[in-house]
Design an enzyme around this catalytic site. Structure first.
Site, PDB file in Angstrom:
ATOM      1  N   LYS A   1      37.762 -25.026  20.637  1.00 21.08           N
ATOM      2  CA  LYS A   1      36.490 -25.663  20.306  1.00 21.08           C
ATOM      3  C   LYS A   1      35.807 -26.126  21.589  1.00 21.08           C
ATOM      4  CE  LYS A   1      34.518 -29.468  17.605  1.00 21.08           C
ATOM      5  NZ  LYS A   1      34.815 -30.595  16.700  1.00 21.08           N
ATOM      6  N   GLY A  19      30.307 -25.742  14.423  1.00 16.04           N
ATOM      7  CA  GLY A  19      30.284 -27.001  13.697  1.00 16.04           C
ATOM      8  C   GLY A  19      29.185 -27.909  14.209  1.00 16.04           C
ATOM      9  N   GLY A  20      29.181 -29.137  13.724  1.00 14.04           N
ATOM     10  CA  GLY A  20      28.152 -30.072  14.131  1.00 14.04           C
ATOM     11  C   GLY A  20      28.249 -30.480  15.580  1.00 14.04           C
ATOM     12  N   GLY A  53      30.185 -28.519  18.091  1.00 15.31           N
ATOM     13  CA  GLY A  53      30.651 -27.514  19.038  1.00 15.31           C
ATOM     14  C   GLY A  53      30.802 -26.144  18.415  1.00 15.31           C
ATOM     15  N   THR A  54      31.190 -25.197  19.270  1.00 13.34           N
ATOM     16  CA  THR A  54      31.402 -23.804  18.877  1.00 13.34           C
ATOM     17  C   THR A  54      32.886 -23.479  19.006  1.00 13.34           C
ATOM     18  OG1 THR A  54      29.201 -23.236  19.690  1.00 13.34           O
ATOM     19  CG2 THR A  54      30.735 -21.423  19.339  1.00 13.34           C
ATOM     20  N   VAL A  55      33.427 -22.712  18.058  1.00 16.30           N
ATOM     21  CA  VAL A  55      34.856 -22.390  18.029  1.00 16.30           C
ATOM     22  C   VAL A  55      35.038 -20.918  18.393  1.00 16.30           C
ATOM     23  CG1 VAL A  55      36.967 -22.382  16.672  1.00 16.30           C
ATOM     24  CG2 VAL A  55      35.231 -24.135  16.255  1.00 16.30           C
ATOM     25  N   ASP A  82      34.167 -36.875   6.925  1.00 16.34           N
ATOM     26  CA  ASP A  82      33.344 -35.665   6.776  1.00 16.34           C
ATOM     27  C   ASP A  82      34.098 -34.599   5.977  1.00 16.34           C
ATOM     28  OD1 ASP A  82      31.041 -34.187   7.025  1.00 16.34           O
ATOM     29  OD2 ASP A  82      31.519 -33.407   9.009  1.00 16.34           O
ATOM     30  N   GLY A 104      33.163 -19.634  14.535  1.00 15.53           N
ATOM     31  CA  GLY A 104      32.534 -20.699  13.756  1.00 15.53           C
ATOM     32  C   GLY A 104      31.767 -21.655  14.639  1.00 15.53           C
TER      33      GLY A 104
END
Length: 721
Positions: free
Chosen positions: A458, A439-440, A442-444, A557, A437
């Protein structure tokens, strides 16, 4: 006394060398180019043999030059087979430059003009238009120009131009792209030729003159003055390079005959079309067509004087060559640029000296290498330690310590501090195939710790002050929380280039995926009962953050992509990157507006003041998504109804709620239960925040509905059994 004699001797040698060089240059400058008794110039043009003017001055009739006065009274050389002026003759390269006419069409009608060198030239190929030095050129707007070979029987090549207006005609010296000017190559062995210049029928007629001609490619510049001369004169002259050769025999067929025209010390060069040319052998210079070397034929070059090829050695001139030798005690060799040099002989040491010396030098080198390697390893460790400290500070380590020890950042459970090497092994060096995944912030990545535990790691995308503050904020927020429906933070790593967070792995993806990412035409697998349970679990987690945490926390959020589902479809709230702790005595936070469009509280959007009711509004959007199966921002509706919130509220007010409900919700849910959730969602979406319920009130309503559905389900299952 001896010193002065030596200086005078050196001056004498230097003066002698200068005199020899000057004499050599004088001989080269005075070497005749024409036969004895024959003129060697017409005007300012040199006429070298085999060309000549007057009886006995040229090789044969084809090389006769006539020296005539032009209309201005200037002497100009011409050939016997044309009236064109000759401007240059090269014996070395076998070509001459002459002027030829251009062919012009200023009427716009079809024009055919033909010009030939001579009928005899087409037969013997003594003179051919140079393929490498000339181009066929056309100038003018929307022009067809054809170069004809053998009259108008065969088209050798053509050139086509285009223009939008008459201003496109090239006058800037360039002739590329076919805009107002073009050029093309010509065939080999061209002697006679004709040129046809036409206006194109497929394009609009533009009132400009059109020209077609052969010309030397390097000397001709299509300038404004050149175009003006062409237009004023109607026809102009341009230079063309003509290759010439002797006879029409091959070198092998003529070299031993009385017809052979090459003098001593020459090579025969076969022409590409017909006949041959002569050239001085390597090491000789002069006119290769003279039989007498004293009268200007090929003579030996004294390379020792002209070239100085032996560097610091001795040079001996020979016929057509030279020899380099070295003084005693030196050996011949080559410099880096491959020039001859003399180098001193290397003296070898005896074995009884070389062996101990070699052993000693080897030991010293090994010691220095070992010492250098040890120092390198030590400095690298120090460098890595300092780099990790730098990363720790830059990634917010000091800020995290401050939050942990401050009154507003108390940590209820300690998070593990991971080392970089362990997380690199866990994610296979952050292999892109491990990404689960983005996100706004970072990358998971998915990974497995050494104890076999599956985790989600993350990795922040950027490194700046804002990002670091949000990262540390997420660590502090999650360290304060302890709720089964909030994703658990296992630890962090601050010694890497970008900060890393290690979470528990939630295996079943996001709620958004299960609501909106359907495969084919299949419906979402989430039942009405599971939708109520998921809503109740999320509401309970938010109620805990708002009311039961040691310090109230606003998520800021809430959306379906930040709600994760495990293998039992149990919900866990994630992504606390922009979450904030609220002071106990404060009712709201004043911050820059952050969040996701479609979920933003409109009151917060306009005032910049975020409170617990802003999270309630975002949760209301999640409830509507669970009810309708639609996304927060529609891809098919337009205007205000593109917002799911406005579309839902409008539908409720118009008693059309059942029209927008997801089919499975409408089929599985009792109508009164569905309307309870719909009414609750409507209350959560009220524009004025104080009119919305608290998350605790929302959690109680949804919890009660979930308990009712669970009892009903258990009852039904009991009856079935």
């Amino acid at each position: 006394m001896a010193f002065h004699v030596a200086v005078k001797f050196q001056r004498f040698v230097l003066l002698l060398c200068l005199q020899l060089v000057s004499a050599k240059m004088a001989v080269a400058a005075s070497r005749p180019i024409a036969k004895p008794g024959c003129p060697d110039k017409c005007g300012n043009v040199s006429i070298p043999y085999p060309f000549g003017m007057g009886d006995g001055c040229f090789l044969d009739q084809w090389f006769q030059i006539l020296c005539k006065k032009n209309h201005l009274g200037h002497l100009k050389p011409t050939t016997v087979f044309s009236d064109y002026n000759v401007s240059d003759i090269s014996v070395l390269d076998g070509y001459m430059t002459t002027d030829v006419y251009t062919f012009t069409n200023c009427s716009g009608n079809q024009t055919k003009n033909y010009g030939y060198w001579s009928p005899h030239l087409r037969k013997y190929f003594k003179f051919t238009i140079s393929t490498t030095r000339n181009k066929f050129i056309a100038i003018g707007c929307n022009t067809y120009a054809y170069l004809k070979q053998r009259g108008n029987v065969y088209t050798a090549t053509k050139c086509v131009t285009t223009c939008s207006t008459s201003k496109d005609a090239r006058t800037d010296g360039s002739c590329t792209g076919g805009i107002g000017c073009c050029y093309s190559s010509i065939p080999t062995g061209l002697t006679g030729y004709g040129i046809e210049v036409n206006a194109r029928d497929d394009l609009p007629k533009i009132d400009t003159c059109k020209y077609g001609f052969l010309a030397e490619a390097n000397s001709l510049k299509v300038s404004s003055s050149f175009m003006k001369d062409l237009k004023n004169s109607g026809t102009g002259m341009v230079p063309v390079v003509v290759d010439w050769s002797i006879g029409y025999e091959t070198c092998d067929g003529v070299i031993n005959s009385t017809l052979y025209a090459c003098g001593p010390h020459t090579d025969c060069i076969q022409s590409t079309v017909s006949g041959y040319r002569c050239s001085c052998k390597s090491g000789y210079e002069g006119n290769p067509y003279f039989n007498d070397t004293k009268s200007g034929g090929c003579q030996d070059i004294n390379e020792c004087l002209v070239l100085s090829p032996c560097g610091n050695g001795y040079c001996s001139n020979e016929q057509g060559s030279y020899t380099c030798t070295c003084p005693a005690g030196t050996n011949p060799g080559r410099s880096s640029d491959q020039k001859f040099i003399c180098t001193r002989e290397r003296r070898t040491l005896p074995v009884y000296v070389v062996v101990p010396l070699g052993i000693g030098v080897s030991i010293v080198i090994l010691f220095m290498v070992a010492m250098g390697y040890w120092l390198y390893i030590r400095f690298e460790k120090i460098k890595q330690m300092k780099l990790k400290e730098k990363h720790f500070t830059r990634n917010g380590g000091l800020l995290l310590n401050q939050k942990i020890t401050s009154n507003t950042g108390r940590v209820e459970r300690a998070a593990k501090i991971f080392v970089a090497q362990e997380l690199e092994r866990t994610t296979d060096n952050f292999n892109p195939n491990r990404i689960i995944g983005k996100g706004g912030f970072g990358t998971v990545f998915k990974g497995m710790l050494s104890n076999g535990e599956i985790v989600a790691i993350k990795k922040s995308t950027l490194v700046d002050e804002t990002q670091v503050a949000q990262f540390i904020n997420e660590v502090a927020i999650l360290s304060q929380t302890n709720h089964r429906h909030i994703v658990k933070l296992l630890g962090c790593c601050l010694e890497t280039h970008v900060p890393l967070l290690v979470y528990e792995f939630v295996s079943n993806g996001t709620l958004s995926y299960h609501l909106h990412s359907k495969e084919g035409d299949s419906e979402s697998l989430i039942s009405w009962k599971d939708r109520v349970r998921i809503a109740s679990e999320v509401a309970g987690a938010l109620a805990y953050l708002h009311s039961d945490a040691s310090i109230p926390i606003y998520h800021r959020d809430i959306k379906t992509t930040n709600i994760l589902l495990d293998e039992k479809y149990s919900a866990k709230v994630s992504d606390f990157g922009i979450s904030r702790s609220a002071p106990v005595d404060s009712t709201h936070l004043t911050t820059l507006v952050q969040g996701t469009f479609g979920y933003l509280d409109p009151e917060y959007f306009h005032s910049g003041q975020f409170n617990d009711k802003s999270d309630v509004y975002s949760f209301g959007i999640v409830l509507v998504e669970l009810l309708t199966g639609e996304q927060a921002l529609s891809q098919i509706r337009h205007g205000e109804e593109r917002s799911l919130a406005l579309h839902f509220v409008k539908s409720v007010k118009e008693n059309r709620l059942s029209e927008i409900l997801y089919a499975r919700v409408l089929n599985e849910g009792e109508i009164e239960d569905v309307f309870v959730v719909g009414k609750l969602a409507e209350n959560c979406l009220k524009y004025v925040g104080r009119k919305r319920p608290t998350m605790k009130e929302v959690s109680l309503i949804l919890g009660g509905l979930h308990e009712k559905l669970s009892k009903y389900s258990a009852c039904v299952e009991g009856r079935t059994n």
